[in-house]
Design an enzyme around this catalytic site. Sequence first.
Site, mmCIF file in Angstrom:
data_model
loop_
_atom_site.group_PDB
_atom_site.id
_atom_site.type_symbol
_atom_site.label_atom_id
_atom_site.label_comp_id
_atom_site.label_asym_id
_atom_site.label_seq_id
_atom_site.Cartn_x
_atom_site.Cartn_y
_atom_site.Cartn_z
ATOM 1 N N CYS A 116 0.801 -0.608 0.017
ATOM 2 C CA CYS A 116 -0.484 -0.263 0.004
ATOM 3 C C CYS A 116 0.564 1.272 -0.446
ATOM 4 C CB CYS A 116 -1.017 0.301 1.127
ATOM 5 S SG CYS A 116 -2.493 -0.876 0.933
ATOM 6 N N HIS A 256 -2.339 6.506 4.372
ATOM 7 C CA HIS A 256 -3.460 5.726 3.274
ATOM 8 C C HIS A 256 -4.549 5.900 4.273
ATOM 9 C CE1 HIS A 256 -3.549 2.022 1.213
ATOM 10 N NE2 HIS A 256 -3.777 1.001 2.386
ATOM 11 N N ASN A 286 -10.187 0.257 0.521
ATOM 12 C CA ASN A 286 -8.616 0.926 0.386
ATOM 13 C C ASN A 286 -7.871 0.388 -1.198
ATOM 14 O OD1 ASN A 286 -6.027 0.130 0.186
ATOM 15 N ND2 ASN A 286 -5.925 -1.034 1.716
HETATM 16 O O1 UT7 Z 1 -3.493 -1.858 3.850
HETATM 17 C C1 UT7 Z 1 -2.738 -2.491 3.659
HETATM 18 C C2 UT7 Z 1 -2.474 -2.843 5.085
HETATM 19 N N1 UT7 Z 1 -3.464 -3.523 5.878
HETATM 20 C C3 UT7 Z 1 -4.828 -3.232 6.833
HETATM 21 O O2 UT7 Z 1 -4.013 -1.769 7.315
HETATM 22 C C4 UT7 Z 1 -5.714 -3.742 7.771
HETATM 23 C C5 UT7 Z 1 -5.734 -3.730 8.773
HETATM 24 N N2 UT7 Z 1 -6.854 -4.445 9.432
HETATM 25 C C6 UT7 Z 1 -7.623 -3.629 9.829
HETATM 26 O O3 UT7 Z 1 -7.879 -3.019 9.865
HETATM 27 C C7 UT7 Z 1 -8.576 -4.470 10.685
HETATM 28 O O4 UT7 Z 1 -7.654 -5.918 11.443
HETATM 29 C C8 UT7 Z 1 -9.654 -5.225 10.169
HETATM 30 C C9 UT7 Z 1 -10.666 -4.540 9.258
HETATM 31 C C10 UT7 Z 1 -9.148 -6.240 8.671
HETATM 32 C C11 UT7 Z 1 -10.466 -6.189 10.559
HETATM 33 O O5 UT7 Z 1 -10.965 -5.817 11.907
HETATM 34 P P1 UT7 Z 1 -10.688 -6.265 13.530
HETATM 35 O O6 UT7 Z 1 -11.544 -4.855 14.486
HETATM 36 O O7 UT7 Z 1 -9.278 -6.432 13.923
HETATM 37 O O8 UT7 Z 1 -11.319 -7.297 13.352
HETATM 38 P P2 UT7 Z 1 -10.444 -9.587 13.480
HETATM 39 O O9 UT7 Z 1 -9.996 -9.327 12.510
HETATM 40 O O10 UT7 Z 1 -9.968 -9.320 14.763
HETATM 41 O O11 UT7 Z 1 -12.312 -9.592 14.198
HETATM 42 C C12 UT7 Z 1 -13.179 -9.827 14.993
HETATM 43 C C13 UT7 Z 1 -14.534 -10.363 14.984
HETATM 44 C C14 UT7 Z 1 -14.271 -11.703 15.015
HETATM 45 O O12 UT7 Z 1 -15.237 -12.117 14.693
HETATM 46 P P3 UT7 Z 1 -15.030 -13.361 16.708
HETATM 47 O O13 UT7 Z 1 -14.103 -14.467 16.757
HETATM 48 O O14 UT7 Z 1 -14.829 -12.367 16.842
HETATM 49 O O15 UT7 Z 1 -16.381 -13.376 16.369
HETATM 50 C C15 UT7 Z 1 -14.405 -11.847 13.036
HETATM 51 O O16 UT7 Z 1 -14.479 -13.694 12.354
HETATM 52 O O17 UT7 Z 1 -14.958 -10.003 13.391
HETATM 53 C C16 UT7 Z 1 -15.710 -10.774 12.809
HETATM 54 N N3 UT7 Z 1 -15.678 -10.655 11.127
HETATM 55 C C17 UT7 Z 1 -16.208 -9.659 10.735
HETATM 56 N N4 UT7 Z 1 -17.536 -9.912 11.495
HETATM 57 C C18 UT7 Z 1 -18.356 -9.012 10.520
HETATM 58 C C19 UT7 Z 1 -14.048 -10.058 10.729
HETATM 59 N N5 UT7 Z 1 -15.162 -9.860 9.468
HETATM 60 C C20 UT7 Z 1 -15.953 -9.352 9.439
HETATM 61 C C21 UT7 Z 1 -16.816 -9.009 8.301
HETATM 62 N N6 UT7 Z 1 -18.395 -8.928 9.407
HETATM 63 N N7 UT7 Z 1 -16.363 -8.537 7.633
#
Ligand code: UT7
Length: 336
Positions: A116, A256, A286
């Site tokens: 990115c 970004h 993104n």
């Molecule tokens: O541009 C390149 C660099 N990339 C980034 O900067 C991305 C950085 N990371 C992020 O932006 C975030 O980590 C994400 C947006 C990818 C994920 O958000 P998070 O708050 O870190 O969520 P998580 O991965 O810790 O997941 C929390 C919960 C999980 O459920 P459980 O295990 O707590 O039951 C996931 O399964 O949210 C669930 N989950 C979703 N729920 C509804 C993950 N994706 C989704 C979704 N809809 N789309």
Amino acid sequence: MAQIKAAITGVGAYVPPYILTNEELAKMVDTTDDWIMERIGIKERHILLEEGKATSDMATEAVKQLLEKTGTSVDEVDMLICGVVTPDMQFPATSNIICDKVGIKNAFGYDVNAGCSSFLFALITASKYVESGSHRKVVVVGADKMSSIVDYNDRNTSPIFGDGAGAVLLEPDTTGLGLIDSIMHVDGSGKQHLHQVAGGSLRPATFETILRRQHFIYQEGQPVFKAAVSNMADVSVRMMERYNLTSETLKYLVPHQANMRIIEATARRMGIPKERVMLTIAKYGNTTSATIPLCLWEYEYDLKPGDNIIISTFGAGFAWGSTYIKWAYDGSKIVK
Ligand code: UT7
């Protein structure tokens, strides 16, 4: 003799017409508009659906607009660098294909892949050619067709990405405007958290890699999130301190656009209020290499000569950095 700086003298951009909303995405994977807005801050993203169209097609539109807006003829362009992680093909470089489609014949160029941070790293690279005096009109492109590597069965990654392209023109300036300084970093140990498993020389495409869905983005969200927050803020604060910039003297942070929470945390550490942060994440998502030029394109109208801006990026690699720019032209006079 006055020192030559590389100044941005125009911006062009393109997003494809099709809009994928959160509501529509929720029919494809188990997610909701509320979750995506709360955790990421994306409402919709543009997707290049047209068959046979690739990253270079979006970039070509952006570059054509840029040349028209700046009154630059194709023959004057002497270099084009493209930041990209979704090239049309493994080779040749997408920059070559863009030049061919636009009709740029007198230039050389190449692609830069820094996740990115690709556009920012390409911009910094291009600035060195201008500063050295060897090149006078350099086009820097950031473009990605992220939909070509997003798994629309995966709710962890499919809400995040969109398609788009942007381009800027860099020209010499001897009045003190342009790219002033940059801080850049890479840390290859971060690759385990964000990569495309197959399709490279490590794991060439096989039936098995396709069946295992290994040609899509693999991301472990949380470690990437943590590294993005601390590193983007660190380099941006260091840049402010180096030049005694304050929340009063910095016109815009140009971050970004990966996650609204990452952007807010970076701005908070810098002491910058939300209204002076360029934001396009809600409507474009993104777009990887295109986020920064899309921001500059959207906010161009509000930029004046001498305005201080800091671009800050973080992405796969890990690769991150910040660049301090003194803006070079009156964007309010530009007709889009
Ligand atoms: O541009 C390149 C660099 N990339 C980034 O900067 C991305 C950085 N990371 C992020 O932006 C975030 O980590 C994400 C947006 C990818 C994920 O958000 P998070 O708050 O870190 O969520 P998580 O991965 O810790 O997941 C929390 C919960 C999980 O459920 P459980 O295990 O707590 O039951 C996931 O399964 O949210 C669930 N989950 C979703 N729920 C509804 C993950 N994706 C989704 C979704 N809809 N789309």
